[in-house]
Design a protein around this motif. Structure first.
Motif, PDB file in Angstrom:
ATOM      1  N   LEU A 171      37.446  -0.578  43.078  1.00  0.00           N
ATOM      2  CA  LEU A 171      36.413   0.049  42.260  1.00  0.00           C
ATOM      3  C   LEU A 171      36.416   1.560  42.457  1.00  0.00           C
ATOM      4  O   LEU A 171      36.349   2.324  41.486  1.00  0.00           O
ATOM      5  CB  LEU A 171      35.045  -0.543  42.619  1.00  0.00           C
ATOM      6  N   ARG A 172      36.520   1.993  43.701  1.00  0.00           N
ATOM      7  CA  ARG A 172      36.536   3.435  43.989  1.00  0.00           C
ATOM      8  C   ARG A 172      37.755   4.106  43.354  1.00  0.00           C
ATOM      9  O   ARG A 172      37.654   5.197  42.758  1.00  0.00           O
ATOM     10  CB  ARG A 172      36.538   3.673  45.492  1.00  0.00           C
ATOM     11  N   VAL A 173      38.908   3.475  43.471  1.00  0.00           N
ATOM     12  CA  VAL A 173      40.137   4.030  42.890  1.00  0.00           C
ATOM     13  C   VAL A 173      39.988   4.187  41.379  1.00  0.00           C
ATOM     14  O   VAL A 173      40.324   5.231  40.799  1.00  0.00           O
ATOM     15  CB  VAL A 173      41.351   3.130  43.217  1.00  0.00           C
ATOM     16  N   HIS A 174      39.453   3.147  40.729  1.00  0.00           N
ATOM     17  CA  HIS A 174      39.397   3.170  39.264  1.00  0.00           C
ATOM     18  C   HIS A 174      38.268   4.056  38.734  1.00  0.00           C
ATOM     19  O   HIS A 174      38.395   4.614  37.639  1.00  0.00           O
ATOM     20  CB  HIS A 174      39.336   1.741  38.721  1.00  0.00           C
ATOM     21  N   ILE A 175      37.182   4.213  39.497  1.00  0.00           N
ATOM     22  CA  ILE A 175      36.173   5.197  39.107  1.00  0.00           C
ATOM     23  C   ILE A 175      36.772   6.599  39.181  1.00  0.00           C
ATOM     24  O   ILE A 175      36.599   7.427  38.269  1.00  0.00           O
ATOM     25  CB  ILE A 175      34.915   5.086  39.995  1.00  0.00           C
ATOM     26  N   ARG A 176      37.497   6.869  40.254  1.00  0.00           N
ATOM     27  CA  ARG A 176      38.153   8.178  40.412  1.00  0.00           C
ATOM     28  C   ARG A 176      39.114   8.430  39.239  1.00  0.00           C
ATOM     29  O   ARG A 176      39.123   9.516  38.651  1.00  0.00           O
ATOM     30  CB  ARG A 176      38.899   8.202  41.742  1.00  0.00           C
ATOM     31  N   ASN A 177      39.912   7.416  38.916  1.00  0.00           N
ATOM     32  CA  ASN A 177      40.860   7.549  37.803  1.00  0.00           C
ATOM     33  C   ASN A 177      40.140   7.750  36.472  1.00  0.00           C
ATOM     34  O   ASN A 177      40.546   8.569  35.645  1.00  0.00           O
ATOM     35  CB  ASN A 177      41.756   6.317  37.712  1.00  0.00           C
ATOM     36  N   ALA A 178      39.073   6.964  36.253  1.00  0.00           N
ATOM     37  CA  ALA A 178      38.334   7.061  34.992  1.00  0.00           C
ATOM     38  C   ALA A 178      37.738   8.458  34.815  1.00  0.00           C
ATOM     39  O   ALA A 178      37.810   9.039  33.724  1.00  0.00           O
ATOM     40  CB  ALA A 178      37.228   6.003  34.947  1.00  0.00           C
ATOM     41  N   LEU A 179      37.162   9.000  35.885  1.00  0.00           N
ATOM     42  CA  LEU A 179      36.595  10.349  35.813  1.00  0.00           C
ATOM     43  C   LEU A 179      37.690  11.369  35.498  1.00  0.00           C
ATOM     44  O   LEU A 179      37.491  12.293  34.700  1.00  0.00           O
ATOM     45  CB  LEU A 179      35.895  10.700  37.128  1.00  0.00           C
ATOM     46  N   ARG A 180      38.857  11.185  36.102  1.00  0.00           N
ATOM     47  CA  ARG A 180      39.979  12.101  35.855  1.00  0.00           C
ATOM     48  C   ARG A 180      40.442  12.032  34.396  1.00  0.00           C
ATOM     49  O   ARG A 180      40.886  13.026  33.831  1.00  0.00           O
ATOM     50  CB  ARG A 180      41.134  11.768  36.801  1.00  0.00           C
ATOM     51  N   HIS A 181      40.299  10.867  33.790  1.00  0.00           N
ATOM     52  CA  HIS A 181      40.717  10.686  32.395  1.00  0.00           C
ATOM     53  C   HIS A 181      39.593  10.984  31.396  1.00  0.00           C
ATOM     54  O   HIS A 181      39.726  10.690  30.208  1.00  0.00           O
ATOM     55  CB  HIS A 181      41.242   9.266  32.175  1.00  0.00           C
ATOM     56  N   GLY A 182      38.490  11.530  31.890  1.00  0.00           N
ATOM     57  CA  GLY A 182      37.446  11.985  30.982  1.00  0.00           C
ATOM     58  C   GLY A 182      36.243  11.077  30.830  1.00  0.00           C
ATOM     59  O   GLY A 182      35.352  11.363  30.012  1.00  0.00           O
ATOM     60  N   ALA A 183      36.175   9.980  31.571  1.00  0.00           N
ATOM     61  CA  ALA A 183      34.997   9.108  31.494  1.00  0.00           C
ATOM     62  C   ALA A 183      33.782   9.845  32.043  1.00  0.00           C
ATOM     63  O   ALA A 183      33.894  10.653  32.969  1.00  0.00           O
ATOM     64  CB  ALA A 183      35.229   7.819  32.270  1.00  0.00           C
ATOM     65  N   THR A 184      32.638   9.551  31.480  1.00  0.00           N
ATOM     66  CA  THR A 184      31.396  10.158  31.962  1.00  0.00           C
ATOM     67  C   THR A 184      30.652   9.184  32.869  1.00  0.00           C
ATOM     68  O   THR A 184      30.920   7.975  32.875  1.00  0.00           O
ATOM     69  CB  THR A 184      30.479  10.523  30.784  1.00  0.00           C
TER      70      THR A 184
END
Length: 209
Positions: free
Chosen positions: A27-40
């Motif tokens: 979950l932590r990895v994918h939140i980090r990735n999502a934020l990097r890809h522009g997720a809010t």
């Protein structure tokens, strides 16, 4: 067409945060990735809202079983009767907020209008206040229902159908299934650190003898 990297990460967030898995390292990895890809923050919170509704499957799985047991035991059925004005209103509100109706809700509405109303309000929050596309919301539901930790076929069917009606292609839905099929790798990503730790302890114990 492929989902965007952001949407792929949101789908991973859904399956890792689902009550059927709750895998915090991923979950932590994918939140980090999502934020990097522009997720809010709000988009990730919306994924949590969608995913948290999975608990209702205790009801949508259990009510048909209850109705079947009632039939076999000779109890008077509760479905098939005309809806009361309140039930009609609750059904209409659900359709307006969620955009669909399924026969699986008939028994819930008949047996407990109060629960149905409370769930309808809870599950409608992301549909009223969220910013994700309706199609993406349905793909989140597909991901959590079809994940290896849940495999809830009735919901998978409903939300695939909804996604198609909202413009998803079969290839997009297939991509969701392919993405979530890697969930099994958590056996290794969770298990390997434990194995290494125990090997280290065993080696230390041997050396101290």
């Amino acid at each position: 067409p492929e989902q965007s990297p952001k949407v792929k990460e949101l789908l991973y967030i859904a399956i890792d945060s689902s009550m059927t898995h709750m895998y915090e390292p991923g979950l932590r990895v994918h939140i980090r990735n999502a934020l990097r890809h522009g997720a809010t923050r709000d988009e990730i919170m919306e994924v949590y809202q969608l995913t948290s509704s999975i608990g209702v499957h205790s009801v949508t799985m259990g009510v048909p079983v209850l109705l079947d047991v009632m039939r076999h035991s000779g109890k008077v059925g509760v479905t098939g009767k005309p809806l009361t004005p309140r039930q009609e209103q609750l059904k209409a509100a659900f359709i307006a907020n969620r955009g669909y109706w399924s026969a699986m809700w008939d028994g819930v509405l008949a047996l407990s209008p109060d629960f149905f109303e409370a769930y309808g309000e809870f599950s409608s929050v992301p549909w009223k206040t969220g910013t994700l596309e309706p199609k993406i919301r349905e793909l989140v539901y597909v991901a959590i229902d079809a994940a290896a930790t849940h495999m809830y076929e009735p919901g998978t069917r409903i939300h695939m159908d909804n996604a198609l009606k909202l413009g998803a292609t079969p290839e997009e839905i297939m991509e969701v299934l392919a993405l979530i099929s890697v969930l099994g790798v958590h056996t290794i990503s969770m298990g390997l650190p434990v194995l290494l730790d125990e090997l280290k302890k065993a080696e230390s114990s041997t050396q101290n003898r």
